[in-house]
Design an enzyme around this catalytic site. Structure first.
Site, short mmCIF file in Angstrom:
data_model
loop_
_atom_site.label_atom_id
_atom_site.label_comp_id
_atom_site.label_asym_id
_atom_site.label_seq_id
_atom_site.Cartn_x
_atom_site.Cartn_y
_atom_site.Cartn_z
N LYS A 86 -2.01 2.75 6.10
CA LYS A 86 -0.78 3.43 6.49
C LYS A 86 -1.08 4.48 7.55
CE LYS A 86 3.13 5.99 4.44
NZ LYS A 86 2.95 7.29 5.10
N GLU A 87 -2.13 5.26 7.35
CA GLU A 87 -2.50 6.29 8.32
C GLU A 87 -2.96 5.67 9.64
OE1 GLU A 87 -3.96 9.52 4.94
OE2 GLU A 87 -5.35 8.04 5.78
N ASN A 113 -6.51 5.38 5.80
CA ASN A 113 -6.11 4.17 5.11
C ASN A 113 -5.22 3.35 6.06
OD1 ASN A 113 -3.49 5.30 4.98
ND2 ASN A 113 -3.88 6.17 2.95
N ASP A 170 -11.14 10.30 -1.06
CA ASP A 170 -12.14 11.37 -1.18
C ASP A 170 -13.51 10.78 -1.50
OD1 ASP A 170 -10.14 13.25 -0.76
OD2 ASP A 170 -9.86 13.67 -2.89
#
Length: 344
Positions: A216-217, A214, A284
């Protein structure tokens, strides 16, 4: 290169997902929900007293990825860890209830991951984690890799679902890549590895097919901001430099997705979610749909489109949800052609 959105082409591709096999390797867990009401404060401490009215046990982590693949008509197979004792028995029971095929490597003395959430009046009051995040080593690691080796001939696509519970380590990734290299040399088939990353392990995912972080990652993995379009492009290029991955799909929440089909070809896919109630498990759903579509031979951009539509369905539901083929087709038909654009 241009991309032409075609509702009928996407809908016609959905039945091809049925029966396709995907191997999921990662951290599986039990999500336990204790649901009730809180009408008073405890006399022992200034905390609410929750009277539990019902309990719910769901499969979480890598198990939810498998559940999403199964819901779409695919055939998931899960390889993961557990401990021994009553919590491990609970995990096996939940997997059995979900009719999910799993090879659980039981490690004596290791805790089975159970996350307990206490909810009152639709509010989460507290979460209690019982887990062991120590790195997997020794015979336990050997058994996991032997299980993967045994199942490689039956799958073309592998999802690495990393929830940071100790399975994915530098040693594990080195041995997994060596195993895949050996298989490719002998059989002429290289398995595509799809990674749902954990930030603390980001530097370990070298040479994989695609990562699905995402925003943030993406920012934390690249070590730089990933908010604006230009920042996302710069962070994506940095991830290619660090990991030598083939592709990158950055999910941007309400802003959709950015697909890096290499360093010099980037597409923006706007979100199709109309109402967002809960983003739990959306990642997921994205990686499950993407990997399953690729196993079915669907083009990467169309696979991302299907993943985007599937995520748009699950964020409109409460809790970790999954999507069925009819729901996915309905979502594709319900929306006007999204304004897909070439960022680079």
């Amino acid at each position: 290169m241009t991309y032409s959105f075609d509702t009928e082409r996407l809908c016609a591709a959905i039945p091809a997902l049925t029966g396709k096999r995907v191997l999921i390797v990662g951290d599986v867990m039990v999500d336990e929900y204790l649901i009730g009401d809180a009408e008073r404060i405890s006399p022992e401490a200034p905390v609410p007293v929750v009277g539990v009215e019902r309990e719910q046990l769901l499969i979480g982590g890598a198990g939810n990825v498998a559940k999403n693949i199964q819901s779409l008509g695919g055939k998931p197979e899960l390889i993961s860890l557990c401990g021994t004792g009553s919590n491990a028995a609970t995990l096996r029971h939940v997997l059995q209830n979900e009719n999910l095929q799993a090879n659980l490597i039981d490690i004596e003395g290791r805790r089975t991951t159970i996350k307990t959430r206490v909810l009152a009046r639709q509010q989460q009051m507290v979460r209690i984690d019982r887990e062991d995040t120590s790195p997997l080593t020794g015979t336990g690691l050997d058994r996991v890799l032997e299980a993967i080796k045994d199942r490689l001939p039956h799958h073309d696509v592998i999802i690495l679902s990393d929830y940071g519970k100790g399975l994915v380590t530098d040693v594990f990734m080195s041995r997994l890549n060596a195993l895949l290299d050996t298989y490719a040399a002998r059989h002429g088939v290289r398995h595509n590895v799809f990674v749902d990353p954990k930030t603390r392990n980001f530097r370990l995912y070298k040479d994989v097919f695609i990562l699905t972080p995402n925003a943030k990652e993406t920012s934390e993995g690249a070590g730089m901001p990933a908010g604006s379009r230009e920042e996302i492009l710069t962070a994506g290029k940095r991830i290619f430099e660090l990991l030598n991955c083939s592709k990158l799909l950055t999910t941007l929440g309400a802003s959709g997705m950015a697909l890096f089909n290499g360093q010099d070809e980037v597409w923006h896919i706007p979100t199709t979610g109309q109402a967002v109630f809960d983003v739990t498990g959306a990642g997921d759903t994205v990686i499950a749909t993407l990997a399953l579509a690729q196993a079915a031979g669907i083009s990467l951009l169309d696979s991302c489109m299907l993943a985007n539509f599937a995520a748009g369905v699950v964020v409109g539901q409460v809790g970790a949800a999954s999507v069925s083929p009819p729901e996915l087709e309905e979502a594709v038909r319900r929306h006007q052609a999204p304004a897909i654009s070439r960022w680079l």
